[in-house]
Structures are given as structure tokens and as C-alpha cells.
Design an enzyme around this catalytic site. Structure first.
Site, mmCIF file in Angstrom:
data_model
loop_
_atom_site.group_PDB
_atom_site.id
_atom_site.type_symbol
_atom_site.label_atom_id
_atom_site.label_comp_id
_atom_site.label_asym_id
_atom_site.label_seq_id
_atom_site.Cartn_x
_atom_site.Cartn_y
_atom_site.Cartn_z
ATOM 1 N N LYS A 13 68.093 -10.397 -33.420
ATOM 2 C CA LYS A 13 66.786 -10.693 -34.027
ATOM 3 C C LYS A 13 65.688 -9.791 -33.453
ATOM 4 O O LYS A 13 64.885 -9.227 -34.186
ATOM 5 C CB LYS A 13 66.402 -12.168 -33.804
ATOM 6 C CG LYS A 13 67.446 -13.157 -34.291
ATOM 7 C CD LYS A 13 67.023 -14.598 -34.067
ATOM 8 C CE LYS A 13 66.874 -15.012 -32.620
ATOM 9 N NZ LYS A 13 68.124 -15.057 -31.842
ATOM 10 N N ARG A 89 63.452 -23.334 -34.855
ATOM 11 C CA ARG A 89 64.809 -23.557 -34.334
ATOM 12 C C ARG A 89 65.256 -24.988 -34.527
ATOM 13 O O ARG A 89 66.366 -25.347 -34.107
ATOM 14 C CB ARG A 89 64.847 -23.289 -32.826
ATOM 15 C CG ARG A 89 64.710 -21.858 -32.529
ATOM 16 C CD ARG A 89 65.088 -21.612 -31.099
ATOM 17 N NE ARG A 89 64.537 -20.336 -30.764
ATOM 18 C CZ ARG A 89 65.147 -19.431 -30.047
ATOM 19 N NH1 ARG A 89 66.320 -19.671 -29.536
ATOM 20 N NH2 ARG A 89 64.576 -18.288 -29.802
ATOM 21 N N ARG A 123 72.575 -6.749 -22.140
ATOM 22 C CA ARG A 123 71.201 -6.405 -22.555
ATOM 23 C C ARG A 123 70.325 -6.024 -21.353
ATOM 24 O O ARG A 123 70.361 -6.656 -20.310
ATOM 25 C CB ARG A 123 70.559 -7.589 -23.275
ATOM 26 C CG ARG A 123 69.085 -7.331 -23.590
ATOM 27 C CD ARG A 123 68.520 -8.306 -24.568
ATOM 28 N NE ARG A 123 68.654 -9.687 -24.128
ATOM 29 C CZ ARG A 123 68.373 -10.727 -24.895
ATOM 30 N NH1 ARG A 123 67.964 -10.536 -26.138
ATOM 31 N NH2 ARG A 123 68.517 -11.962 -24.447
ATOM 32 N N ARG A 156 66.955 -10.054 -18.394
ATOM 33 C CA ARG A 156 66.276 -11.345 -18.527
ATOM 34 C C ARG A 156 66.964 -12.401 -17.671
ATOM 35 O O ARG A 156 68.193 -12.427 -17.591
ATOM 36 C CB ARG A 156 66.302 -11.780 -20.009
ATOM 37 C CG ARG A 156 65.032 -11.421 -20.737
ATOM 38 C CD ARG A 156 65.124 -11.615 -22.216
ATOM 39 N NE ARG A 156 65.601 -12.924 -22.660
ATOM 40 C CZ ARG A 156 65.668 -13.291 -23.944
ATOM 41 N NH1 ARG A 156 65.285 -12.449 -24.896
ATOM 42 N NH2 ARG A 156 66.114 -14.479 -24.292
ATOM 43 N N ARG A 167 72.710 -21.684 -23.958
ATOM 44 C CA ARG A 167 71.871 -21.286 -25.096
ATOM 45 C C ARG A 167 72.688 -21.280 -26.391
ATOM 46 O O ARG A 167 72.221 -21.706 -27.439
ATOM 47 C CB ARG A 167 71.272 -19.889 -24.847
ATOM 48 C CG ARG A 167 70.159 -19.917 -23.812
ATOM 49 C CD ARG A 167 69.884 -18.549 -23.239
ATOM 50 N NE ARG A 167 69.488 -17.571 -24.232
ATOM 51 C CZ ARG A 167 69.608 -16.247 -24.059
ATOM 52 N NH1 ARG A 167 70.109 -15.765 -22.942
ATOM 53 N NH2 ARG A 167 69.217 -15.443 -24.999
HETATM 54 P P1 AP5 Z 1 68.666 -8.850 -29.346
HETATM 55 O O1 AP5 Z 1 68.082 -8.177 -30.528
HETATM 56 O O2 AP5 Z 1 67.859 -8.837 -28.083
HETATM 57 O O3 AP5 Z 1 69.123 -10.348 -29.737
HETATM 58 P P2 AP5 Z 1 68.268 -11.618 -30.085
HETATM 59 O O4 AP5 Z 1 68.879 -12.267 -31.273
HETATM 60 O O5 AP5 Z 1 66.802 -11.284 -30.173
HETATM 61 O O6 AP5 Z 1 68.604 -12.481 -28.785
HETATM 62 P P3 AP5 Z 1 67.680 -13.344 -27.843
HETATM 63 O O7 AP5 Z 1 68.467 -13.607 -26.607
HETATM 64 O O8 AP5 Z 1 66.319 -12.740 -27.639
HETATM 65 O O9 AP5 Z 1 67.551 -14.633 -28.690
HETATM 66 P P4 AP5 Z 1 67.242 -15.999 -28.183
HETATM 67 O O10 AP5 Z 1 67.034 -16.673 -29.471
HETATM 68 O O11 AP5 Z 1 68.218 -16.628 -27.271
HETATM 69 O O12 AP5 Z 1 65.985 -15.766 -27.203
HETATM 70 P P5 AP5 Z 1 64.438 -15.994 -27.376
HETATM 71 O O13 AP5 Z 1 63.771 -14.989 -26.556
HETATM 72 O O14 AP5 Z 1 64.070 -16.147 -28.797
HETATM 73 O O15 AP5 Z 1 70.100 -8.207 -29.094
HETATM 74 C C1 AP5 Z 1 70.899 -8.609 -27.997
HETATM 75 C C2 AP5 Z 1 71.640 -7.399 -27.453
HETATM 76 O O16 AP5 Z 1 72.517 -6.895 -28.472
HETATM 77 C C3 AP5 Z 1 70.725 -6.212 -27.087
HETATM 78 O O17 AP5 Z 1 71.186 -5.608 -25.911
HETATM 79 C C4 AP5 Z 1 70.829 -5.239 -28.276
HETATM 80 O O18 AP5 Z 1 70.709 -3.888 -27.864
HETATM 81 C C5 AP5 Z 1 72.241 -5.536 -28.793
HETATM 82 N N1 AP5 Z 1 72.330 -5.391 -30.250
HETATM 83 C C6 AP5 Z 1 71.516 -6.000 -31.166
HETATM 84 N N2 AP5 Z 1 71.865 -5.639 -32.412
HETATM 85 C C7 AP5 Z 1 72.936 -4.797 -32.299
HETATM 86 C C8 AP5 Z 1 73.766 -4.095 -33.229
HETATM 87 N N3 AP5 Z 1 73.576 -4.183 -34.562
HETATM 88 N N4 AP5 Z 1 74.779 -3.343 -32.740
HETATM 89 C C9 AP5 Z 1 74.996 -3.237 -31.404
HETATM 90 N N5 AP5 Z 1 74.245 -3.868 -30.475
HETATM 91 C C10 AP5 Z 1 73.231 -4.648 -30.900
HETATM 92 O O19 AP5 Z 1 64.264 -17.445 -26.708
HETATM 93 C C11 AP5 Z 1 64.446 -17.637 -25.319
HETATM 94 C C12 AP5 Z 1 64.283 -19.114 -24.991
HETATM 95 O O20 AP5 Z 1 62.949 -19.575 -25.329
HETATM 96 C C13 AP5 Z 1 65.220 -20.069 -25.753
HETATM 97 O O21 AP5 Z 1 66.477 -20.176 -25.127
HETATM 98 C C14 AP5 Z 1 64.412 -21.374 -25.689
HETATM 99 O O22 AP5 Z 1 64.535 -21.994 -24.435
HETATM 100 C C15 AP5 Z 1 62.982 -20.897 -25.842
HETATM 101 N N6 AP5 Z 1 62.540 -20.861 -27.248
HETATM 102 C C16 AP5 Z 1 62.273 -19.743 -27.992
HETATM 103 N N7 AP5 Z 1 61.889 -20.069 -29.233
HETATM 104 C C17 AP5 Z 1 61.911 -21.429 -29.287
HETATM 105 C C18 AP5 Z 1 61.637 -22.380 -30.317
HETATM 106 N N8 AP5 Z 1 61.284 -22.005 -31.539
HETATM 107 N N9 AP5 Z 1 61.764 -23.687 -30.016
HETATM 108 C C19 AP5 Z 1 62.109 -24.098 -28.779
HETATM 109 N N10 AP5 Z 1 62.401 -23.259 -27.775
HETATM 110 C C20 AP5 Z 1 62.309 -21.943 -28.015
#
Ligand code: AP5
Length: 209
Positions: A13, A89, A123, A156, A167
Site C-alpha cells: 500500500k 480497517r 523492509r 520499523r 499484525r
Molecule cells: P509496503 O508498501 O511498505 O507495504 P504496506 O502495505 O504499506 O505495509 P505496512 O506495513 O505499512 O502496512 P500496515 O498496514 O501494517 O502498516 P501501517 O503503517 O498502515 O511494502 C512492504 C515491503 O514490500 C517494502 O519493503 C516494499 O519495498 C516491498 N514491496 C512492496 N510492493 C512490492 C512489489 N510489488 N514487489 C516487490 N516488493 C514490494 O499501520 C501500522 C500500525 O498502525 C497498525 O499495525 C495499527 O496498529 C495502526 N493503524 C494504522 N492504521 C490504523 C487504522 N485505520 N485503525 C487502527 N489502527 C491503525
């Protein structure tokens, strides 16, 4: 265009958001990024947010909704293209969002769980420009250093294996329900999140046309 990116942790994402921002002038709303900024700068709610995020749990809906409403209020005045990354979410968040913002398309990035773990453990990110790397799939030219600005890359805190597993479990138990929720609304587009970056961009361009 108002886009929502739905997918498990590590489904891509944030990486796809980088592309939408740089190539298609999207404004980006990432609740994860907003929460990390609050924690890094030790602002109000920092300790509360940390207590959920470092356990791999969701931040409570009330607090999350309040923060998103504030952020969207400012962005919608300035931008026509907005991408929501990691919000909503829960069904409750989706219902809240529905009353303040109209989503045109929901892109669901579907990725197998083994690949998610490899992506998340590999990552690395730049603290300054926030560029996302991966030591297995898209490493920087020089080990541990950002190509853009020479800053040291960091991992991270929630990309620790035990937190990653929590997660993914939280996603499977709660956020996964949003796939049917948006399917029923008729605006969900499923995309293979395991595609190469180039293939994924092509696919997204065709969706945006
Ligand atoms: P990346 O693009 O970073 O993946 P992502 O889907 O953004 O993963 P996140 O870990 O950021 O998602 P998340 O939902 O757990 O975390 P968030 O910060 O939102 O890609 C990952 C890796 O893969 C990278 O190294 C990239 O290079 C590689 N990659 C990507 N695409 C690729 C491809 N096509 N080919 C090859 N490699 C690729 O949330 C963190 C925390 O915040 C949550 O756990 C929760 O506690 C809280 N939180 C956030 N939002 C909410 C909400 N709405 N409600 C409640 N709690 C929340």
C-alpha cells in the site's frame, strides 16, 4: 479521484502510494504514517498509540476516526486526487468514512502471507524522504543508505517477526471483512499484489484511465 488501498501489512500500500503521489499528484492519507509521526515527536496520544502499534493491535476507532477527520478536512480543500492507505480497517471506520468522504474506487492488493512476512522483515525506510526499500526485492545502491539523500535507513519497530505475525492476524480477523463490505458496494477492484512494480503500475494506470 478518491482511492482507497486495502490489503494486509506488507501488501504494498505504501509503495503504491509513493507512485500515486509522484506520478499522479495524489495527496496521501496514511494512518500508520500519522501515528508514527505522533510517536516520534512525542505528541498527545503518543504513549497510547505505541501501546497498540507495538503489539500489532488496531488503534481504537474513536481516536483513529478523529485524527482522519481532521486530516481529510484540510486535504479535501486543496486536492482532488486523494489516496487513503491503511484506513479504514474496521467496518465501524468504513461507516464513519462514508459520512465524510466519497470513495470512487477501492484497490485490494491481494498477497500470499509467506510473501508478506518476507517483504516486512526485508523492509527498510529512509527517515528523511520516507522512501521504502527492501533488502530482498529493491535494495538501495549502497547497503543501509538512501539513494535519494544519503541518510541511514531504518527498520520499523513493528517489523519485528513476532509483531508482524500479530499484525497479520489482526488483519485476517478484522480488516479482511472490508473486502466483502466494499464488494457489496460494487467498487472493489482486486489486484495481484505480487506483481512486479512495473506490472503493478501498468495495472493501476489502466484503472485510473
Ligand atoms: P509496503 O508498501 O511498505 O507495504 P504496506 O502495505 O504499506 O505495509 P505496512 O506495513 O505499512 O502496512 P500496515 O498496514 O501494517 O502498516 P501501517 O503503517 O498502515 O511494502 C512492504 C515491503 O514490500 C517494502 O519493503 C516494499 O519495498 C516491498 N514491496 C512492496 N510492493 C512490492 C512489489 N510489488 N514487489 C516487490 N516488493 C514490494 O499501520 C501500522 C500500525 O498502525 C497498525 O499495525 C495499527 O496498529 C495502526 N493503524 C494504522 N492504521 C490504523 C487504522 N485505520 N485503525 C487502527 N489502527 C491503525
Amino acid at each position: 479521484m478518491k482511492l482507497l488501498l486495502l490489503g494486509a501489512p506488507g501488501s504494498g500500500k505504501g509503495t503504491l502510494s509513493e507512485y500515486l503521489i509522484s506520478k499522479h499528484n495524489f495527496a496521501h492519507v496514511s494512518t500508520g504514517n500519522i501515528f508514527r509521526k505522533v510517536i516520534d515527536e512525542n505528541l498527545e496520544y503518543a504513549d497510547e498509540l505505541k501501546s497498540y502499534i507495538l503489539k500489532g493491535l488496531l488503534v481504537p476507532n474513536d481516536l483513529t476516526n478523529k485524527i482522519v477527520k481532521q486530516e481529510l478536512g484540510e486535504l479535501t480543500k486543496k486536492y482532488t486526487n486523494i489516496v487513503m492507505d491503511g484506513y479504514p480497517r474496521t467496518i465501524e471506520q468504513a461507516e464513519f468514512l462514508k459520512n465524510i468522504f466519497t470513495i470512487d474506487k477501492v484497490i485490494y492488493l491481494n498477497v500470499d502471507s509467506d510473501l508478506l512476512v518476507k517483504r516486512l522483515t526485508g523492509r527498510r525506510m529512509c527517515n528523511k524522504c520516507k522512501k521504502i526499500y527492501n533488502i530482498y526485492f529493491s535494495p538501495p545502491k549502497k547497503d543501509g543508505v538512501c539513494d535519494n539523500d544519503g541518510e541511514l535507513l531504518f527498520q520499523r519497530k513493528d517489523d519485528d517477526l513476532s509483531i508482524i505475525q500479530e499484525r497479520i492476524q489482526t488483519y485476517n480477523q478484522t480488516t479482511f471483512l472490508l473486502i466483502d463490505y466494499y464488494k457489496d458496494k460494487g467498487n472493489l477492484i482486486e489486484v495481484d499484489g505480487a506483481l512486479s512494480t512495473e506490472e503493478l503500475h501498468e495495472k493501476i494506470n489502466s484503472i485510473l484511465r
